[in-house]
Scaffold this active site. Structure first.
Site, PDB file in Angstrom:
ATOM      1  N   CYS A 142     -39.139 -25.663 -44.329  1.00 32.45           N
ATOM      2  CA  CYS A 142     -40.032 -25.457 -43.136  1.00 32.45           C
ATOM      3  C   CYS A 142     -40.006 -23.958 -42.831  1.00 32.45           C
ATOM      4  O   CYS A 142     -39.517 -23.266 -43.050  1.00 32.45           O
ATOM      5  CB  CYS A 142     -39.520 -26.301 -41.681  1.00 32.45           C
TER       6      CYS A 142
ATOM      7  N   CYS B  33     -39.321 -22.111 -39.420  1.00 36.59           N
ATOM      8  CA  CYS B  33     -37.893 -22.070 -39.713  1.00 36.59           C
ATOM      9  C   CYS B  33     -37.342 -20.756 -40.487  1.00 36.59           C
ATOM     10  O   CYS B  33     -36.047 -20.410 -40.463  1.00 36.59           O
ATOM     11  CB  CYS B  33     -37.173 -23.411 -39.749  1.00 36.59           C
TER      12      CYS B  33
HETATM   13  P1  FAD Z   1     -28.990 -30.432 -35.679  1.00 33.61           P
HETATM   14  O1  FAD Z   1     -28.911 -28.950 -35.117  1.00 33.61           O
HETATM   15  O2  FAD Z   1     -29.456 -30.302 -37.130  1.00 33.61           O
HETATM   16  O3  FAD Z   1     -27.104 -30.198 -36.286  1.00 33.61           O
HETATM   17  C1  FAD Z   1     -26.432 -31.336 -37.458  1.00 33.61           C
HETATM   18  C2  FAD Z   1     -25.506 -30.965 -37.126  1.00 33.61           C
HETATM   19  O4  FAD Z   1     -24.713 -29.696 -36.928  1.00 33.61           O
HETATM   20  C3  FAD Z   1     -25.499 -32.092 -35.055  1.00 33.61           C
HETATM   21  O5  FAD Z   1     -25.241 -33.262 -35.447  1.00 33.61           O
HETATM   22  C4  FAD Z   1     -23.642 -31.326 -35.097  1.00 33.61           C
HETATM   23  O6  FAD Z   1     -22.355 -32.197 -35.550  1.00 33.61           O
HETATM   24  C5  FAD Z   1     -23.771 -29.619 -35.391  1.00 33.61           C
HETATM   25  N1  FAD Z   1     -24.277 -29.129 -34.863  1.00 33.61           N
HETATM   26  C6  FAD Z   1     -25.304 -29.106 -34.071  1.00 33.61           C
HETATM   27  N2  FAD Z   1     -25.296 -27.554 -33.637  1.00 33.61           N
HETATM   28  C7  FAD Z   1     -23.823 -26.997 -33.693  1.00 33.61           C
HETATM   29  C8  FAD Z   1     -23.532 -25.737 -33.013  1.00 33.61           C
HETATM   30  N3  FAD Z   1     -23.369 -24.998 -32.579  1.00 33.61           N
HETATM   31  N4  FAD Z   1     -22.410 -25.408 -33.529  1.00 33.61           N
HETATM   32  C9  FAD Z   1     -21.942 -26.367 -35.020  1.00 33.61           C
HETATM   33  N5  FAD Z   1     -22.017 -27.456 -35.219  1.00 33.61           N
HETATM   34  C10 FAD Z   1     -23.303 -28.316 -34.451  1.00 33.61           C
HETATM   35  N6  FAD Z   1     -36.559 -26.609 -35.794  1.00 33.61           N
HETATM   36  C11 FAD Z   1     -37.461 -26.511 -35.090  1.00 33.61           C
HETATM   37  O7  FAD Z   1     -38.298 -27.812 -34.480  1.00 33.61           O
HETATM   38  N7  FAD Z   1     -37.616 -25.425 -35.453  1.00 33.61           N
HETATM   39  C12 FAD Z   1     -36.433 -23.846 -35.763  1.00 33.61           C
HETATM   40  O8  FAD Z   1     -37.518 -23.022 -35.450  1.00 33.61           O
HETATM   41  C13 FAD Z   1     -35.781 -24.367 -36.732  1.00 33.61           C
HETATM   42  N8  FAD Z   1     -35.438 -23.808 -36.943  1.00 33.61           N
HETATM   43  C14 FAD Z   1     -34.173 -24.425 -38.328  1.00 33.61           C
HETATM   44  C15 FAD Z   1     -33.873 -22.995 -38.893  1.00 33.61           C
HETATM   45  C16 FAD Z   1     -32.595 -22.868 -39.646  1.00 33.61           C
HETATM   46  C17 FAD Z   1     -32.142 -22.374 -41.052  1.00 33.61           C
HETATM   47  C18 FAD Z   1     -32.841 -24.841 -39.957  1.00 33.61           C
HETATM   48  C19 FAD Z   1     -31.304 -25.029 -41.067  1.00 33.61           C
HETATM   49  C20 FAD Z   1     -33.186 -26.021 -39.316  1.00 33.61           C
HETATM   50  C21 FAD Z   1     -34.295 -24.996 -38.412  1.00 33.61           C
HETATM   51  N9  FAD Z   1     -34.855 -26.113 -38.004  1.00 33.61           N
HETATM   52  C22 FAD Z   1     -35.414 -25.718 -36.705  1.00 33.61           C
HETATM   53  C23 FAD Z   1     -33.845 -27.504 -37.540  1.00 33.61           C
HETATM   54  C24 FAD Z   1     -33.398 -27.428 -36.214  1.00 33.61           C
HETATM   55  O9  FAD Z   1     -32.156 -26.915 -36.597  1.00 33.61           O
HETATM   56  C25 FAD Z   1     -32.292 -28.940 -36.293  1.00 33.61           C
HETATM   57  O10 FAD Z   1     -31.687 -29.189 -37.477  1.00 33.61           O
HETATM   58  C26 FAD Z   1     -33.153 -29.812 -36.265  1.00 33.61           C
HETATM   59  O11 FAD Z   1     -33.963 -30.047 -34.682  1.00 33.61           O
HETATM   60  C27 FAD Z   1     -32.120 -31.062 -36.247  1.00 33.61           C
HETATM   61  O12 FAD Z   1     -31.566 -31.560 -35.266  1.00 33.61           O
HETATM   62  P2  FAD Z   1     -30.560 -32.283 -34.856  1.00 33.61           P
HETATM   63  O13 FAD Z   1     -29.833 -33.538 -33.492  1.00 33.61           O
HETATM   64  O14 FAD Z   1     -30.865 -33.035 -35.998  1.00 33.61           O
HETATM   65  O15 FAD Z   1     -29.165 -31.653 -35.152  1.00 33.61           O
END
Ligand code: FAD
Length: 457
Positions: free
Chosen positions: A383, A386
């Site tokens: 994305c 992101c």
């Molecule tokens: P995710 O945030 O994907 O986390 C995956 C797993 O990691 C979680 O289930 C948990 O087990 C673990 N986890 C979560 N947080 C933490 C933490 N702080 N410390 C340790 N472990 C943790 N989405 C947007 O809408 N806007 C953006 O600007 C954006 N920027 C991004 C930038 C990057 C580099 C990446 C890789 C992703 C970005 N995304 C963004 C996507 C977003 O970060 C999430 O991946 C997405 O919203 C799905 O969230 P999720 O609830 O599945 O958990």
């Protein structure tokens, strides 16, 4: 009040949470202004590099993923290609310091104003917020960062990560049962918010210590099967930095969330509760990153004060307005630099505590290699927006780490080393600090929103 206690409870630092919060009340408005000036809002970045680790077809169809590029004519004239190549040649000749010397010290891939492939982006036109990017592509990137690139910590991340990889970003679930979840949420967001400090060794005011003893190390400990004794401080720092970055991104997603039924952008309390409030260690890592980056800024302040952030044209109708804007930018910059060193914050993190053991050189090289890999993994983010903010923040933290762990006071002397930091590194450093500072402000906002919902109940 308002100072850093040497035994303060943000793990691996000498700071109290409330010190950081109180500083942030002044810091955030200043940073918020600073990042709107031309020097800081224009970032040149190559968003089209191939993912070097796997085939990434994560093309985000959502229009919120798109990045608006800056117009060529809005780019201050001194950075334009021709001028830049001239500067590059002359500085290399004059300094007699090999470009490799600085590259060697870098903790990440540094975007370069002179890079032919990059595009200028106006960061103010591309706010970091909810984009809808989620699912396998996003999880692959986070997994790669945690599992493959946290030296010695792959199990740690695996364990935390695997708890809820099945959760859907759009329907916050969280792994906790109802009453436990409510209890923790109350502890983090409720009446005893972070700013109400308690005694030493306890997480101030979060009340969370009642639920989980010493959670600062709790995650690392539990993830390593209770054995964090052998885990050196450097590895903990590495994990905290990554987790803090992840948490800060999540905070921005939750605080600028798109309500897909009304089409409006608004804070989403459920999102914040499931992703952050029920995981206070993640929040703690955001505070940790604040202390780390502030310490780097404070340390480099003499160098940064001498940095040329002026962008006014030398000829033409824009000269007067440009000079006026430069003056305001300089005032805001000086304010941020002095705030970074206030109230003992400059001593909040002691880089001298790290990389001092027998295997320090190896450990530092590992740390650097893995952090550099994280910056390459950013090319796999499917994305554009992101990827932009991911790259920028990894670069900002990389710059902070370089200032803390690679550069001594002599190297930071602006007279000896005027070209020590590239413009892109300075821009990344301050925009990253702004992202973190905005996250801390958002935590306070969520606390108020939560309080309002409690009154209604
Ligand atoms: P995710 O945030 O994907 O986390 C995956 C797993 O990691 C979680 O289930 C948990 O087990 C673990 N986890 C979560 N947080 C933490 C933490 N702080 N410390 C340790 N472990 C943790 N989405 C947007 O809408 N806007 C953006 O600007 C954006 N920027 C991004 C930038 C990057 C580099 C990446 C890789 C992703 C970005 N995304 C963004 C996507 C977003 O970060 C999430 O991946 C997405 O919203 C799905 O969230 P999720 O609830 O599945 O958990």
């Amino acid at each position: 009040e308002g100072y850093c206690s040497p035994s303060g409870p943000i793990e691996s630092t000498h700071c109290l949470y409330e010190t950081v919060e109180s500083l942030n009340h002044d810091l955030f408005p200043s940073l918020h202004e600073l990042v709107t000036y031309p020097f800081f809002k224009h970032y040149k970045v190559d968003l089209f590099k191939e993912c070097p680790f796997w085939y990434e077809n994560g093309f985000c169809m959502n229009r919120n993923c798109g990045v608006e590029e800056a117009n060529e004519e809005d780019i201050p004239e001194k950075w334009r290609q021709k001028a830049l190549s001239e500067i590059k040649v002359s500085s290399a000749e004059n300094e007699g310091v090999s470009g490799c010397y600085f590259k060697e010290q870098d903790f990440c891939y540094v975007e370069d104003d002179a890079d032919q492939n990059g595009q200028y982006v106006d960061l103010t036109l591309n706010p970091e917020r909810f984009t809808g990017y989620a699912g396998d592509s996003a999880h692959n990137v986070w997994r790669a960062i945690y599992e493959e690139n946290c030296f010695g910590l792959s199990e740690a991340s695996l364990s935390e990560y695997s708890k809820s990889t099945s959760s859907n970003a759009l329907s916050p679930s969280g792994g906790l049962g109802g009453s436990k979840k409510k209890e923790i949420t109350n502890a983090v967001l409720g009446a005893g918010g972070i700013s109400r400090s308690s005694g030493q060794g306890e997480v101030p005011g979060w009340g969370f210590s009642k639920l989980s003893e010493g959670w600062g190390t709790e995650m690392v400990k539990s993830n390593l099967g209770g054995a964090d004794d052998g885990l050196c401080e450097e590895k903990k720092v590495y994990y905290r930095v990554i987790s803090g970055l992840h948490a800060s991104i999540s905070i921005h997603i939750c605080s600028e969330y798109l309500d897909q039924t009304t089409g409006e952008w608004a804070p989403n309390l459920d999102c914040f509760i499931s992703r952050l409030a029920t995981h206070p260690e993640r929040l703690s890592n955001v505070y940790f990153n604040a202390v780390l980056v502030l310490r780097a800024v404070a340390r480099a302040a003499p160098y940064l004060r001498a940095y040329d952030i002026a962008t006014a044209p030398t000829l033409g109708s824009g000269v007067k307005a440009g000079r006026e804007s430069d003056k305001l930018a300089k005032t805001a910059f000086d304010k941020v630099l002095s705030l970074a060193g206030q109230g003992g914050m400059d001593k909040g993190f002691d880089e001298g505590d790290f990389f001092i053991g027998e295997d320090a050189p190896i450990l530092k090289e590992q740390f650097k290699t893995h952090f550099r890999n994280v910056s390459r993994i950013m090319d796999c983010v499917g994305c554009d927006k992101c990827r932009l903010w991911g790259k920028l923040q990894v670069s900002g933290i990389g710059t902070a780490l370089k200032i803390l762990f690679e550069l001594d006071d002599k190297a930071l002397d602006p007279k000896i080393n005027p070209d020590l930091l590239q413009r892109s590194e300075v821009v990344a450093l301050f925009n990253t600090l702004h992202r973190i500072s905005e996250s801390l402000a958002a935590v306070e906002e969520f606390r108020k929103i939560y309080a309002a919902t409690q009154e209604e109940e």
